[in-house]
Design an enzyme around this catalytic site. Structure first.
Site, PDB file in Angstrom:
ATOM      1  N   GLY A 253      15.935  16.665  35.986  1.00  0.00           N
ATOM      2  CA  GLY A 253      15.331  16.169  37.216  1.00  0.00           C
ATOM      3  C   GLY A 253      15.196  14.674  37.284  1.00  0.00           C
ATOM      4  O   GLY A 253      14.603  14.141  38.224  1.00  0.00           O
ATOM      5  N   ASP A 254      15.735  13.950  36.288  1.00  0.00           N
ATOM      6  CA  ASP A 254      15.653  12.488  36.303  1.00  0.00           C
ATOM      7  C   ASP A 254      16.888  11.938  35.587  1.00  0.00           C
ATOM      8  O   ASP A 254      17.852  12.673  35.350  1.00  0.00           O
ATOM      9  CB  ASP A 254      14.350  12.009  35.656  1.00  0.00           C
ATOM     10  CG  ASP A 254      13.826  10.719  36.299  1.00  0.00           C
ATOM     11  OD1 ASP A 254      14.611   9.766  36.423  1.00  0.00           O
ATOM     12  OD2 ASP A 254      12.636  10.665  36.674  1.00  0.00           O
ATOM     13  N   ASP A 255      16.862  10.648  35.224  1.00  0.00           N
ATOM     14  CA  ASP A 255      18.045  10.009  34.650  1.00  0.00           C
ATOM     15  C   ASP A 255      18.598  10.806  33.468  1.00  0.00           C
ATOM     16  O   ASP A 255      17.836  11.269  32.603  1.00  0.00           O
ATOM     17  CB  ASP A 255      17.698   8.598  34.170  1.00  0.00           C
ATOM     18  CG  ASP A 255      17.238   7.686  35.303  1.00  0.00           C
ATOM     19  OD1 ASP A 255      17.492   8.009  36.477  1.00  0.00           O
ATOM     20  OD2 ASP A 255      16.621   6.651  34.997  1.00  0.00           O
ATOM     21  N   SER A 286      22.033  15.162  38.365  1.00  0.00           N
ATOM     22  CA  SER A 286      20.626  14.783  38.469  1.00  0.00           C
ATOM     23  C   SER A 286      20.375  14.215  39.852  1.00  0.00           C
ATOM     24  O   SER A 286      21.256  13.595  40.446  1.00  0.00           O
ATOM     25  CB  SER A 286      20.281  13.729  37.414  1.00  0.00           C
ATOM     26  OG  SER A 286      19.074  13.067  37.720  1.00  0.00           O
TER      27      SER A 286
END
Length: 450
Positions: A253-255, A286
């Protein structure tokens, strides 16, 4: 169906680029940085079941893990000891590793984090952050933790380490967190670390966080978290050197990978940069960035190579980010041979990203960003090709784009490059980049690559 010259050129270009990528990928297979931390095969072995471990998914095994690792620490075998995790679901609270050990997860083995928040100890904030990243004060200890270690291996037959992060994500959404969420794995002040052939899933916060470390290899891992899980970065080298990340799949859900080095005045005072980092043959998706630097870069980030990267369904393909108050530097970064499909933005380099730990940051501590090479990038279904916005009092310099093609389905106002306070050069870029990169300034930046 009409077939225009333009569509033919785009189609031909795509096929040609795929051939180039294939050849480049085949060549990349011959290159690896993983030899910096050789795999050690240890003869001495104990099993978690020897210390009362029960893999029924219900029994809490915290005492078993701590007892087994205590035993390894005090055995002091010259070549180290393997802690073997057989097939089964082993529920446990957080635990610390020790030096000269291998945590080996057999096929079908799952180490699962307890969802009882009271089982998670609090530890001091990192000195380069000054406080917890989310909340003032301390922070929850990572699920698998270590400080001051050497010669540690986490590997297996693609067993799973499951952080069961849902309870933490809900507290974040409901704003009921008292302290900063725990990472899935955090190793501090450690060296000669190898992580491979393991599946990591559902981290409460960042997944793999080597901080103040050197000689770290992460290879052949899979990292998974829901697309909407908050701050579940894949791999975040932080104030660390000689780091090798290769041959891995990350969907979070992020980098996917974010290189960091401390936060504002605390990172400036600690003064430990991240450098000598190689990222190679990583695939993933992502809502945020694929390859990122920052935004916490107050100790500096330099000498980074990222190549042969494949990204799908992205927020941003390549993202370098910093802010006023950060200080530090981002320099000598090379990103090449990247394929991006279906992304809101292809490339973003920005000097206005990220929050501050407190009101004591120095607004005159401006970051230096220079000598950035991005080449051989092919993107399709890209909504906006790129934004490069430096700082008025600290322009970004030495930006070089070569053979970068970021194609969208529909022409719109957002389908052009946007730039300010930046100097550099661009060659063979589609769509045509902003004037700051095409007016001949700093042509020498790219000359050695042409």
């Amino acid at each position: 169906m009409a077939f225009t010259v333009t569509s033919f050129v785009v189609c031909f270009g795509f096929v040609l680029q795929m051939l180039v990528n294939y050849v480049g990928f085949a060549q990349a297979q011959q290159h690896t940085c993983s030899e910096m931390v050789p795999m050690v095969y240890r003869n001495d072995k104990i099993s978690i079941t020897d210390y009362g471990g029960v893999g029924d998914g219900v029994t809490l095994n915290t005492k078993a893990f701590r007892a087994a690792i205590y035993r390894i620490e005090h055995l002091r075998r010259k070549d180290g000891t393997v802690l073997y995790i057989p097939p089964g679901e082993y529920l446990t609270g957080p635990f610390n590793l020790t030096s000269r050990m291998t945590l080996f997860l057999a096929k079908g083995a799952i180490i699962k984090a307890t969802t009882n928040v009271e089982q998670w100890p609090l530890i001091a904030p990192l000195p380069s952050y000054g406080r917890g990243r989310e909340r003032p004060g301390g922070r929850y200890m990572s699920f698998i933790h270590g400080n001051g270690l050497h010669d540690v291996i986490i590997t297996g037959e693609n067993g799973t380490i499951d952080g069961q992060g849902g309870v933490w994500w809900d507290m974040w959404r409901q704003r009921t967190l008292q302290y900063t969420r725990p990472h899935l794995i955090e190793l501090m002040n450690s060296r000669n670390i190898r992580i491979s052939n393991v599946i990591f899933k559902n981290s409460p916060f960042w997944n793999i966080h080597p901080v103040y470390c050197s000689h770290v290899v992460v290879q052949y891992v899979t990292i998974l978290a829901p697309y909407d899980s908050p701050n579940t970065d894949g791999i975040d080298p932080d104030s660390s050197s000689d780091v090798c990340i290769e041959d891995s799949y990350i969907s979070t859900g992020d980098d996917l990978v974010a290189i960091k080095s401390g936060w504002d005045e605390y990172g400036i005072a600690y003064g430990r940069p991240s450098h000598g980092i190689t990222i190679r043959r990583v695939t993933g998706s992502s809502p945020f960035a694929g390859i990122a630097v920052g935004s916490e870069t107050s100790g500096g980030v330099e000498n980074v190579i990222a190549e042969h990267i494949t990204l799908f369904k992205m927020g941003v393909g390549i993202n370098l980010k910093t802010n006023i108050g950060r200080g530090g530097f981002i320099r000598n970064i090379t990103v090449s041979n990247v394929y991006i499909e279906n992304s809101r933005q292809g490339i973003k380099i920005a000097g206005d990203v990220g929050d501050h730990p407190d009101e004591s940051y120095n607004p005159y501590a401006l970051p230096v960003l220079r000598n950035i090479m991005i080449k051989n990038v092919w993107g399709v279904e890209i909504l906006q090709p790129g934004r490069i916005h430096g700082l008025r009092d600290a322009p970004f310099t030495g930006i070089c784009l070569i053979n970068v093609h970021l194609l969208g389905q529909v022409r719109s106002r957002d389908s052009s490059w946007q730039c300010s306070d930046v100097y550099g050069s661009a060659f063979q870029v589609t769509p045509w980049p902003c004037s700051q990169l095409t007016g001949g300034q700093q042509t020498g930046v790219c000359s050695s690559y042409l």
